[in-house]
Scaffold this motif. Structure first.
Motif, PDB file in Angstrom:
ATOM      1  N   ALA A  84     -16.547  84.658 -22.106  1.00  0.00           N
ATOM      2  CA  ALA A  84     -15.437  84.934 -21.191  1.00  0.00           C
ATOM      3  C   ALA A  84     -15.917  85.119 -19.760  1.00  0.00           C
ATOM      4  O   ALA A  84     -15.208  84.786 -18.811  1.00  0.00           O
ATOM      5  CB  ALA A  84     -14.667  86.166 -21.644  1.00  0.00           C
ATOM      6  N   HIS A  85     -17.120  85.628 -19.564  1.00  0.00           N
ATOM      7  CA  HIS A  85     -17.655  85.871 -18.229  1.00  0.00           C
ATOM      8  C   HIS A  85     -18.573  84.755 -17.734  1.00  0.00           C
ATOM      9  O   HIS A  85     -19.150  84.873 -16.664  1.00  0.00           O
ATOM     10  CB  HIS A  85     -18.402  87.206 -18.204  1.00  0.00           C
ATOM     11  N   ASP A  86     -18.710  83.700 -18.501  1.00  0.00           N
ATOM     12  CA  ASP A  86     -19.562  82.575 -18.124  1.00  0.00           C
ATOM     13  C   ASP A  86     -18.788  81.656 -17.178  1.00  0.00           C
ATOM     14  O   ASP A  86     -17.595  81.415 -17.377  1.00  0.00           O
ATOM     15  CB  ASP A  86     -19.982  81.807 -19.378  1.00  0.00           C
ATOM     16  N   VAL A  87     -19.468  81.154 -16.133  1.00  0.00           N
ATOM     17  CA  VAL A  87     -18.786  80.266 -15.182  1.00  0.00           C
ATOM     18  C   VAL A  87     -18.712  78.841 -15.705  1.00  0.00           C
ATOM     19  O   VAL A  87     -17.909  78.042 -15.233  1.00  0.00           O
ATOM     20  CB  VAL A  87     -19.475  80.290 -13.799  1.00  0.00           C
ATOM     21  N   GLY A  88     -19.541  78.507 -16.692  1.00  0.00           N
ATOM     22  CA  GLY A  88     -19.506  77.173 -17.281  1.00  0.00           C
ATOM     23  C   GLY A  88     -18.478  77.088 -18.390  1.00  0.00           C
ATOM     24  O   GLY A  88     -17.892  78.081 -18.820  1.00  0.00           O
ATOM     25  N   VAL A  89     -18.241  75.879 -18.855  1.00  0.00           N
ATOM     26  CA  VAL A  89     -17.298  75.649 -19.941  1.00  0.00           C
ATOM     27  C   VAL A  89     -17.893  76.216 -21.227  1.00  0.00           C
ATOM     28  O   VAL A  89     -19.052  75.967 -21.552  1.00  0.00           O
ATOM     29  CB  VAL A  89     -17.023  74.137 -20.104  1.00  0.00           C
ATOM     30  N   GLY A  90     -17.112  77.014 -21.928  1.00  0.00           N
ATOM     31  CA  GLY A  90     -17.594  77.605 -23.165  1.00  0.00           C
ATOM     32  C   GLY A  90     -16.509  77.705 -24.216  1.00  0.00           C
ATOM     33  O   GLY A  90     -15.353  78.000 -23.910  1.00  0.00           O
ATOM     34  N   PHE A  91     -16.905  77.439 -25.453  1.00  0.00           N
ATOM     35  CA  PHE A  91     -15.986  77.507 -26.595  1.00  0.00           C
ATOM     36  C   PHE A  91     -16.616  78.339 -27.697  1.00  0.00           C
ATOM     37  O   PHE A  91     -17.831  78.343 -27.862  1.00  0.00           O
ATOM     38  CB  PHE A  91     -15.710  76.107 -27.171  1.00  0.00           C
ATOM     39  N   VAL A  92     -15.792  79.021 -28.474  1.00  0.00           N
ATOM     40  CA  VAL A  92     -16.208  79.668 -29.710  1.00  0.00           C
ATOM     41  C   VAL A  92     -15.429  78.973 -30.817  1.00  0.00           C
ATOM     42  O   VAL A  92     -14.204  78.891 -30.768  1.00  0.00           O
ATOM     43  CB  VAL A  92     -15.893  81.177 -29.716  1.00  0.00           C
ATOM     44  N   THR A  93     -16.160  78.453 -31.811  1.00  0.00           N
ATOM     45  CA  THR A  93     -15.519  77.728 -32.904  1.00  0.00           C
ATOM     46  C   THR A  93     -15.818  78.414 -34.226  1.00  0.00           C
ATOM     47  O   THR A  93     -16.744  79.213 -34.323  1.00  0.00           O
ATOM     48  CB  THR A  93     -16.018  76.269 -32.976  1.00  0.00           C
ATOM     49  N   ASP A  94     -15.043  78.053 -35.237  1.00  0.00           N
ATOM     50  CA  ASP A  94     -15.353  78.535 -36.577  1.00  0.00           C
ATOM     51  C   ASP A  94     -16.303  77.544 -37.242  1.00  0.00           C
ATOM     52  O   ASP A  94     -16.800  76.626 -36.601  1.00  0.00           O
ATOM     53  CB  ASP A  94     -14.078  78.746 -37.388  1.00  0.00           C
ATOM     54  N   GLY A  95     -16.574  77.727 -38.516  1.00  0.00           N
ATOM     55  CA  GLY A  95     -17.511  76.865 -39.226  1.00  0.00           C
ATOM     56  C   GLY A  95     -17.075  75.412 -39.321  1.00  0.00           C
ATOM     57  O   GLY A  95     -17.903  74.516 -39.449  1.00  0.00           O
ATOM     58  N   ALA A  96     -15.789  75.158 -39.250  1.00  0.00           N
ATOM     59  CA  ALA A  96     -15.272  73.793 -39.323  1.00  0.00           C
ATOM     60  C   ALA A  96     -15.200  73.125 -37.958  1.00  0.00           C
ATOM     61  O   ALA A  96     -14.808  71.972 -37.856  1.00  0.00           O
ATOM     62  CB  ALA A  96     -13.888  73.792 -39.969  1.00  0.00           C
ATOM     63  N   GLY A  97     -15.554  73.838 -36.898  1.00  0.00           N
ATOM     64  CA  GLY A  97     -15.520  73.265 -35.559  1.00  0.00           C
ATOM     65  C   GLY A  97     -14.183  73.405 -34.860  1.00  0.00           C
ATOM     66  O   GLY A  97     -13.947  72.780 -33.835  1.00  0.00           O
ATOM     67  N   ARG A 116      -7.559  73.422 -31.975  1.00  0.00           N
ATOM     68  CA  ARG A 116      -7.966  72.018 -32.090  1.00  0.00           C
ATOM     69  C   ARG A 116      -9.455  71.957 -32.402  1.00  0.00           C
ATOM     70  O   ARG A 116     -10.210  72.864 -32.083  1.00  0.00           O
ATOM     71  CB  ARG A 116      -7.691  71.279 -30.780  1.00  0.00           C
ATOM     72  N   SER A 117      -9.883  70.862 -33.003  1.00  0.00           N
ATOM     73  CA  SER A 117     -11.308  70.721 -33.278  1.00  0.00           C
ATOM     74  C   SER A 117     -12.047  70.433 -31.978  1.00  0.00           C
ATOM     75  O   SER A 117     -11.476  69.883 -31.025  1.00  0.00           O
ATOM     76  CB  SER A 117     -11.567  69.595 -34.287  1.00  0.00           C
ATOM     77  N   LEU A 118     -13.320  70.801 -31.937  1.00  0.00           N
ATOM     78  CA  LEU A 118     -14.113  70.594 -30.729  1.00  0.00           C
ATOM     79  C   LEU A 118     -14.268  69.107 -30.427  1.00  0.00           C
ATOM     80  O   LEU A 118     -14.242  68.697 -29.262  1.00  0.00           O
ATOM     81  CB  LEU A 118     -15.482  71.266 -30.889  1.00  0.00           C
ATOM     82  N   ALA A 119     -14.387  68.280 -31.462  1.00  0.00           N
ATOM     83  CA  ALA A 119     -14.454  66.836 -31.259  1.00  0.00           C
ATOM     84  C   ALA A 119     -13.154  66.319 -30.641  1.00  0.00           C
ATOM     85  O   ALA A 119     -13.176  65.444 -29.769  1.00  0.00           O
ATOM     86  CB  ALA A 119     -14.729  66.132 -32.582  1.00  0.00           C
ATOM     87  N   ASN A 120     -12.034  66.869 -31.055  1.00  0.00           N
ATOM     88  CA  ASN A 120     -10.745  66.475 -30.502  1.00  0.00           C
ATOM     89  C   ASN A 120     -10.630  66.875 -29.035  1.00  0.00           C
ATOM     90  O   ASN A 120     -10.040  66.160 -28.225  1.00  0.00           O
ATOM     91  CB  ASN A 120      -9.627  67.108 -31.326  1.00  0.00           C
ATOM     92  N   VAL A 121     -11.199  68.027 -28.672  1.00  0.00           N
ATOM     93  CA  VAL A 121     -11.164  68.484 -27.282  1.00  0.00           C
ATOM     94  C   VAL A 121     -11.958  67.537 -26.384  1.00  0.00           C
ATOM     95  O   VAL A 121     -11.543  67.214 -25.277  1.00  0.00           O
ATOM     96  CB  VAL A 121     -11.719  69.924 -27.182  1.00  0.00           C
ATOM     97  N   PHE A 122     -13.101  67.059 -26.875  1.00  0.00           N
ATOM     98  CA  PHE A 122     -13.976  66.213 -26.068  1.00  0.00           C
ATOM     99  C   PHE A 122     -13.667  64.720 -26.162  1.00  0.00           C
ATOM    100  O   PHE A 122     -14.379  63.909 -25.581  1.00  0.00           O
ATOM    101  CB  PHE A 122     -15.437  66.441 -26.460  1.00  0.00           C
TER     102      PHE A 122
END
Length: 135
Positions: A84-97, A116-122
């Protein structure tokens, strides 16, 4: 792999041979019932002890399962606070992404990605995002 996923309980580590809490509980109760019906005292003691051990294992398995869930929740919350305090893009995902949390930079760049899945985001940035996320 983000650090919060490295401690997650993976279903692949639990084999079909691992007894469930319900089967341990049922076996324990069956042994105790056999102890009550056994005609010989040594057999009664043996079945009662076996049943007690199985019931203890069922309680311990349920308690351990709950402890693992609490530990996972704490790790995810720690990751959320750091990201939350990082200036870069950051995600927290579960085991399935699947994205559970994204910081402000990620929200600005990718919009609301929670659920959404991380692959779907990118997929807007990468031609084959699924191939980039190997475990």
């Amino acid at each position: 792999m983000p650090f919060d996923q490295s401690f997650e309980i993976k279903p692949a580590l639990v084999t079909a041979r691992t007894p469930s809490v319900v089967s341990l509980l049922a076996s324990g109760l069956l042994c105790i019932a056999a102890a009550a019906a056994a005609p010989l005292v040594p057999l009664q003691y043996g079945c009662a002890i076996c049943g007690g051990i199985l019931l203890f294992l069922a309680v311990f398995a349920k308690w351990s399962e709950r402890g693992a869930q609490v530990a996972n929740a704490r790790l995810r919350e720690t990751a959320r606070r750091i990201i939350a305090h990082d200036v870069g893009v950051g995600f927290v995902t579960d085991g399935a992404g699947v994205v559970q949390f994204s910081n402000a930079a990620a929200m600005d760049r990718f919009g609301d990605s929670q659920g959404r899945s991380l692959a779907n985001v990118f997929e807007l940035m990468l031609a084959n995002p699924g191939g980039c996320f190997l475990r």
